[in-house]
Each structure stands twice: as C-alpha cells, then as structure tokens.
Design an enzyme around this catalytic site. Structure first.
Site, PDB file in Angstrom:
ATOM      1  N   ASP A  24       0.847  -1.195   0.000  1.00 15.06           N
ATOM      2  CA  ASP A  24       0.000   0.000   0.000  1.00 15.06           C
ATOM      3  C   ASP A  24       0.880   1.241   0.000  1.00 15.06           C
ATOM      4  O   ASP A  24       1.979   1.244   0.555  1.00 15.06           O
ATOM      5  CB  ASP A  24      -0.988  -0.006   1.176  1.00 15.06           C
ATOM      6  CG  ASP A  24      -0.306  -0.035   2.526  1.00 15.06           C
ATOM      7  OD1 ASP A  24       0.055   1.045   3.035  1.00 15.06           O
ATOM      8  OD2 ASP A  24      -0.143  -1.136   3.086  1.00 15.06           O
ATOM      9  N   GLU A 115      -7.107   4.610  12.459  1.00  7.80           N
ATOM     10  CA  GLU A 115      -5.964   4.712  13.351  1.00  7.80           C
ATOM     11  C   GLU A 115      -5.955   6.088  13.989  1.00  7.80           C
ATOM     12  O   GLU A 115      -6.800   6.930  13.692  1.00  7.80           O
ATOM     13  CB  GLU A 115      -4.659   4.447  12.601  1.00  7.80           C
ATOM     14  CG  GLU A 115      -4.426   5.316  11.374  1.00  7.80           C
ATOM     15  CD  GLU A 115      -3.158   4.924  10.636  1.00  7.80           C
ATOM     16  OE1 GLU A 115      -2.076   5.079  11.220  1.00  7.80           O
ATOM     17  OE2 GLU A 115      -3.256   4.489   9.465  1.00  7.80           O
TER      18      GLU A 115
END
Length: 225
Positions: A24, A115
C-alpha cells in the site's frame, strides 16, 4: 532436487496456506515502479485516495493509472477522521474521489483506514460512538457501491477505540496491521484477517501487505464474491 509437484505436496501436508504479496502506498511514495513490483510477485496495491471530507491524495490518480497499466489489482483507501463529519459524508467523499468499486475483477473494495492522529487516539469518541461512526461509513459505502469496505486497524486501536467490537465480523473484510513474523491475536471476533500488513517497509514502496489466500480468492474479492 525436489520437483515442483513434490514441493507442492509437502506444502499441502505441512498445512502451508497460499498467500499473495501486495503493498500500500500514498504520496509519500511519489515514484513507484509498479512493473518491477509485479515482476517480483506482487499482485495488488492499495492506494491512498482521501482523508476526511477535504483532502485528496495528490498522487492517487498517477498511482492508480500506473498500477492498472502494470496489471495489478488495485483499490483506494480513505484515512478516517471519525467525528469530524459523519461516516456517510466521508464515504461519499471517498467514492467521489476514486474510492468506488465495480465488479470488474481488478478493483478491490475500498478500505477504511482506522488509526490515531494528532487530535487523540480515538478522535474524541467513545467506543459506542466510534462503532456507530464506522457503521455509518460502512453502510453508506455498501448502499452506494454494493460491497462493504475493508477495515484497516491494529489490535491496540481496535481494542481501545471500539471496545473490541465484533459488529463487523459478518460484513467487512479485516486488514490487520501487525509488524511481526506472525499475524498474532486477531481483534474484534474476526476468525481471520483478509490482508495482513506485516511490515512498514516494502522494496518497491510503502508497506508490505499479504493477502490471506490464493490469487483466485483475491480475484474473487475484487469481483465482490
């Protein structure tokens, strides 16, 4: 020398499970050699598209084009800003700026990146409010494109910020961030991870991701099945 057939038999006997390498990226990796990654065995990439309702990653379009040309299965991800706007509003923004999905076999369902950031580990939300926010995003995404988004998290964040909720086990694939030689304890009642982000360093840029299954299962995920 062992033949490939014998190696395959030994792997089966030892219970070795097929996996697929991926990675990613975001604008922090402005120049990615997608063809080299593909030639080295990578078959998918997840690309940052948006944050909140006001930020578009400046490298998303070029990354998406490069990944497509290299033959990689690709998809976008959205860095969540829970509580700043509704989950539905952020899902709409993500879809409008590259995070959508179609059952073409080369597009992964969008990924919701959950997150912490500067305004607090859990963005000022209680565990119940966080679960409700994620559900709002997830349901709007599903309503708009026909699949549920993948959820990216790490065990500590999920435990702290959702109370280790199991509300998404039956709908949303888990992308688990855990930098180690093994997956470790899986949070939230998921029986397994769909993708394991096993390292924050990948040779061709970004983070290393391991799909938990064979290439045909990865292709099935891209087809929504």
């Amino acid at each position: 020398m062992l033949t490939s057939a014998l190696l395959a038999s030994l792997a089966l006997a030892a219970g070795v499970k097929a996996t697929v390498q991926g990675f990613d990226i975001s604008h922090y990796q402005p120049n990615v050699d997608f063809a080299a990654a593909y030639n080295a065995g990578a078959r998918f990439v997840i690309i940052k598209a948006t944050e909140g309702t006001s930020y578009i990653d400046p490298s998303f379009s070029s990354h998406y084009t490069g990944a497509t040309k290299a033959g990689l299965i690709r998809g976008g991800y959205h860095f969540a800003h829970p509580g700043e706007t509704t989950g539905a509003a952020q899902a709409d923004y993500f879809i409008a700026h590259g995070g959508g999905w179609t059952p073409d076999g080369i597009t992964l369902p969008g990924m919701l990146d959950l997150e912490s950031e500067s305004n607090g580990e859990c963005w000022g939300l209680s565990a119940s409010a966080m679960v409700a926010w994620i559900r709002d995003f997830s349901d709007r995404y599903h309503e708009r494109v026909g699949v549920y988004p993948m959820l990216y998290t790490n065990p500590s964040w999920w435990q702290t910020c959702t109370g280790n909720s199991n509300a998404f086990v039956n709908t949303n694939p888990l992308v688990l961030a855990h930098y180690s030689s093994s997956v470790g304890t899986i949070p939230g009642g998921w029986p397994y991870q769909t993708i394991w982000q096993n390292s924050d360093s990948y040779k061709y840029g970004g983070d290393s991701d391991i799909f938990n299954g064979s290439l045909d299962r990865l292709q099935a995920l891209a087809k929504g099945s």
